[in-house]
Design a protein around this motif. Structure first.
Motif, PDB file in Angstrom:
ATOM      1  N   LEU A 284       0.789  -1.236   0.000  1.00  0.00           N
ATOM      2  CA  LEU A 284       0.000   0.000   0.000  1.00  0.00           C
ATOM      3  C   LEU A 284       0.822   1.288   0.000  1.00  0.00           C
ATOM      4  O   LEU A 284       0.414   2.268  -0.626  1.00  0.00           O
ATOM      5  N   PRO A 285       1.969   1.360   0.685  1.00  0.00           N
ATOM      6  CA  PRO A 285       2.700   2.633   0.688  1.00  0.00           C
ATOM      7  C   PRO A 285       3.085   3.077  -0.719  1.00  0.00           C
ATOM      8  O   PRO A 285       3.389   2.255  -1.586  1.00  0.00           O
ATOM      9  N   ARG A 286       3.057   4.384  -0.918  1.00  0.00           N
ATOM     10  CA  ARG A 286       3.357   4.945  -2.240  1.00  0.00           C
ATOM     11  C   ARG A 286       4.797   4.644  -2.631  1.00  0.00           C
ATOM     12  O   ARG A 286       5.717   4.842  -1.850  1.00  0.00           O
ATOM     13  N   GLY A 289       4.664  -0.114  -5.715  1.00  0.00           N
ATOM     14  CA  GLY A 289       4.300  -0.616  -7.036  1.00  0.00           C
ATOM     15  C   GLY A 289       5.302  -0.228  -8.101  1.00  0.00           C
ATOM     16  O   GLY A 289       5.696  -1.051  -8.941  1.00  0.00           O
ATOM     17  N   GLN A 290       5.737   1.030  -8.086  1.00  0.00           N
ATOM     18  CA  GLN A 290       6.732   1.492  -9.063  1.00  0.00           C
ATOM     19  C   GLN A 290       8.045   0.739  -8.906  1.00  0.00           C
ATOM     20  O   GLN A 290       8.675   0.356  -9.892  1.00  0.00           O
ATOM     21  N   ALA A 291       8.463   0.551  -7.659  1.00  0.00           N
ATOM     22  CA  ALA A 291       9.730  -0.142  -7.417  1.00  0.00           C
ATOM     23  C   ALA A 291       9.659  -1.590  -7.881  1.00  0.00           C
ATOM     24  O   ALA A 291      10.606  -2.114  -8.477  1.00  0.00           O
ATOM     25  N   VAL A 292       8.540  -2.254  -7.612  1.00  0.00           N
ATOM     26  CA  VAL A 292       8.377  -3.644  -8.042  1.00  0.00           C
ATOM     27  C   VAL A 292       8.357  -3.723  -9.565  1.00  0.00           C
ATOM     28  O   VAL A 292       9.004  -4.589 -10.165  1.00  0.00           O
ATOM     29  N   ALA A 293       7.617  -2.816 -10.198  1.00  0.00           N
ATOM     30  CA  ALA A 293       7.532  -2.817 -11.658  1.00  0.00           C
ATOM     31  C   ALA A 293       8.897  -2.600 -12.297  1.00  0.00           C
ATOM     32  O   ALA A 293       9.192  -3.137 -13.371  1.00  0.00           O
ATOM     33  N   GLY A 324      -2.592  -7.498  -8.258  1.00  0.00           N
ATOM     34  CA  GLY A 324      -2.149  -6.652  -9.356  1.00  0.00           C
ATOM     35  C   GLY A 324      -2.709  -5.252  -9.267  1.00  0.00           C
ATOM     36  O   GLY A 324      -1.996  -4.261  -9.477  1.00  0.00           O
ATOM     37  N   GLN A 325      -3.990  -5.133  -8.946  1.00  0.00           N
ATOM     38  CA  GLN A 325      -4.626  -3.819  -8.848  1.00  0.00           C
ATOM     39  C   GLN A 325      -3.974  -2.953  -7.779  1.00  0.00           C
ATOM     40  O   GLN A 325      -3.792  -1.744  -7.961  1.00  0.00           O
ATOM     41  N   THR A 326      -3.619  -3.567  -6.665  1.00  0.00           N
ATOM     42  CA  THR A 326      -2.981  -2.821  -5.568  1.00  0.00           C
ATOM     43  C   THR A 326      -1.653  -2.236  -6.018  1.00  0.00           C
ATOM     44  O   THR A 326      -1.347  -1.069  -5.743  1.00  0.00           O
ATOM     45  N   LEU A 327      -0.859  -3.017  -6.733  1.00  0.00           N
ATOM     46  CA  LEU A 327       0.440  -2.546  -7.205  1.00  0.00           C
ATOM     47  C   LEU A 327       0.300  -1.572  -8.370  1.00  0.00           C
ATOM     48  O   LEU A 327       1.005  -0.561  -8.447  1.00  0.00           O
ATOM     49  N   MET A 328      -0.628  -1.842  -9.281  1.00  0.00           N
ATOM     50  CA  MET A 328      -0.802  -0.975 -10.456  1.00  0.00           C
ATOM     51  C   MET A 328      -1.384   0.380 -10.098  1.00  0.00           C
ATOM     52  O   MET A 328      -1.198   1.352 -10.829  1.00  0.00           O
ATOM     53  N   ASP A 330      -0.381   2.289  -7.933  1.00  0.00           N
ATOM     54  CA  ASP A 330       0.674   3.170  -7.423  1.00  0.00           C
ATOM     55  C   ASP A 330       1.040   4.273  -8.414  1.00  0.00           C
ATOM     56  O   ASP A 330       1.393   5.379  -8.000  1.00  0.00           O
ATOM     57  N   ALA A 331       0.957   3.979  -9.703  1.00  0.00           N
ATOM     58  CA  ALA A 331       1.339   4.975 -10.713  1.00  0.00           C
ATOM     59  C   ALA A 331       0.751   4.577 -12.061  1.00  0.00           C
ATOM     60  O   ALA A 331       0.574   3.382 -12.339  1.00  0.00           O
ATOM     61  N   PRO A 332       0.455   5.552 -12.920  1.00  0.00           N
ATOM     62  CA  PRO A 332      -0.064   5.227 -14.247  1.00  0.00           C
ATOM     63  C   PRO A 332       0.968   4.444 -15.061  1.00  0.00           C
ATOM     64  O   PRO A 332       2.174   4.629 -14.904  1.00  0.00           O
ATOM     65  N   GLY A 333       0.474   3.556 -15.900  1.00  0.00           N
ATOM     66  CA  GLY A 333       1.360   2.854 -16.822  1.00  0.00           C
ATOM     67  C   GLY A 333       1.865   1.514 -16.338  1.00  0.00           C
ATOM     68  O   GLY A 333       2.481   0.769 -17.112  1.00  0.00           O
TER      69      GLY A 333
END
Length: 395
Positions: A284-286, A289-293, A324-328, A330-333
């Motif tokens: 959940l923290p901002r 998701g970006q870091a994982v992607a 997936g929705q939780t991670l996605m 985090d940021a567009p794209g």
């Protein structure tokens, strides 16, 4: 330095690779787990035979039991899951570590003679006269006593010691002694007991989990979601978010240190455990998701087998979508294929109450690896003897 993707066929488990890792675990892969609870404890203890470089991102949002009392008294993150993981990864062959383990696992009894009796037991520990402390060799004994003394000095008069985890009290004292920072305490104990891996809370803030249920009701507090200390949820969780203690949403970014840990992973695992309060809570923290992607490594989800009160109405395919929705979000794209590649299941022996639906998972673009994960006997729990070698073979 140029980078490229390489596709290769992997034997699961890869016994030759595992044999090499056993000979030199200090050079083992950086497998990163997003996990807060105890479901990964046995797997963590087994991992140290193959790698000393695993990374464990744990949740500091526990709001039940001993952790809840400490959080209320000192306005601090929960330390219980951190303690559990540190001990699971500690080198048990090191002199003094079994004694530390015994102390950290000890809980004060439920008060039968009143709080005075419990305070006297704590005081014996601070003075080094308690048998669990007396057997710990220096310098660990002095550090433990100093941290317990710090807790004792700052403990509110109304603090209830019934059932208190001594390990949690030691970490809380260290937190207070280090100007309310967790990292120095974790670093010090990791070195003292030779933790074979890295343990970090996803954020160092005193936040809570909150959930909006399908009927619109608001539930605040991790302990109200698990069904362990309160009645099980009667409605599915529709939305999970971080909040203050009143349920007001809070946006909390991760630090650059956490981004670096995620970026360096050679495999990212979303392991079994309480789906919302242990796994999704870490995502959940901002910035997560970006870091994982952005991490160029395999990403694997291991759904729980058996009953998870937090997964009311959710099959494995639903869990994959929500993960997936939780991670996605985090940021567009960010795409699902950026954050999840494989789902590890045992369709023959595993029990998935909400259903498995392999075709639906594959239609999402996620590969399903169906292999033995369940141990022998009546238990439906995932067996660390199977899981650890499979994950290491994918790294």
């Amino acid at each position: 330095m140029a980078k490229t993707w390489i596709r290769r066929e992997v034997e699961i488990p890869n016994h030759m690779a595992l044999a090499r890792l056993e000979k030199c675990p200090e050079l083992g892969p950086r497998v990163l787990f997003f996990s807060g609870g105890t479901a990964l404890r046995r797997t963590s203890a087994r991992l140290v035979h193959y790698t000393h470089n695993s990374v464990h991102v744990v949740t500091p949002f526990d709001s039940g039991g001993s952790s809840a009392k400490l959080r209320q008294a000192f306005n601090m993150p929960a330390v219980g899951d951190i303690r559990n993981r540190l001990m699971a990864l500690a080198d048990q062959s090191l002199r003094g570590n079994p004694e530390i383990f015994a102390l950290f696992a000890h809980r004060l009894p439920k008060a039968t003679g009143g709080q005075d009796e419990l305070r006297r037991e704590l005081d014996r520990m601070v003075r080094g006269r308690h048998e669990l402390v007396a057997g710990i060799p220096d310098p660990m004994r002095k550090i433990v006593r100093n941290h317990l003394a710090m807790f004792q000095q700052n403990m509110p008069d109304s603090f209830d010691l019934s059932g208190a985890s001594i390990g949690n009290l030691v970490l809380a004292g260290g937190y207070l002694a280090n100007r309310r920072h967790l990292d120095p305490v974790i670093f010090m104990f990791s070195n003292l007991v030779q933790v074979r891996g890295t343990v970090r809370p996803v954020v160092n803030k005193n936040l809570h989990l909150a959930a909006e249920l399908a009927d619109g009701a608001l539930v605040v507090g991790q302990h109200r979601m698990t069904g362990k200390e309160t009645a099980r949820l009667s409605q599915p969780i529709a939305r999970l978010f971080l909040s203050d203690e009143t349920g007001r949403p809070v946006e909390q970014p991760i630090r650059d240190k956490m981004r670096g840990l995620i970026a360096s992973a050679e495999l990212i695992c979303y392991p079994m455990g309480s789906f919302h309060s242990s796994l999704l809570a870490n995502l959940l923290p901002r910035g997560v998701g970006q870091a994982v992607a952005g991490a160029s490594c395999p990403k694997v989800y291991v759904p729980s087998t058996g009953d998870d009160p937090e997964c009311l109405g959710l099959g494995v395919a639903d869990q994959v979508e929500r993960l997936g929705q939780t991670l996605m979000a985090d940021a567009p794209g960010i795409r699902l294929c950026d954050v999840l590649h494989y789902v590890l299941v045992d369709s023959r022996h595993g029990q998935y109450p909400g259903g498995l639906d392999v075709p639906r998972i594959r239609n999402l673009g996620v590969e399903v690896i169906d292999c033995p994960l369940i141990g022998y006997g009546a238990s439906t729990d995932i067996d660390d003897r199977f899981l650890a070698p499979i994950l290491l073979s994918l790294a």
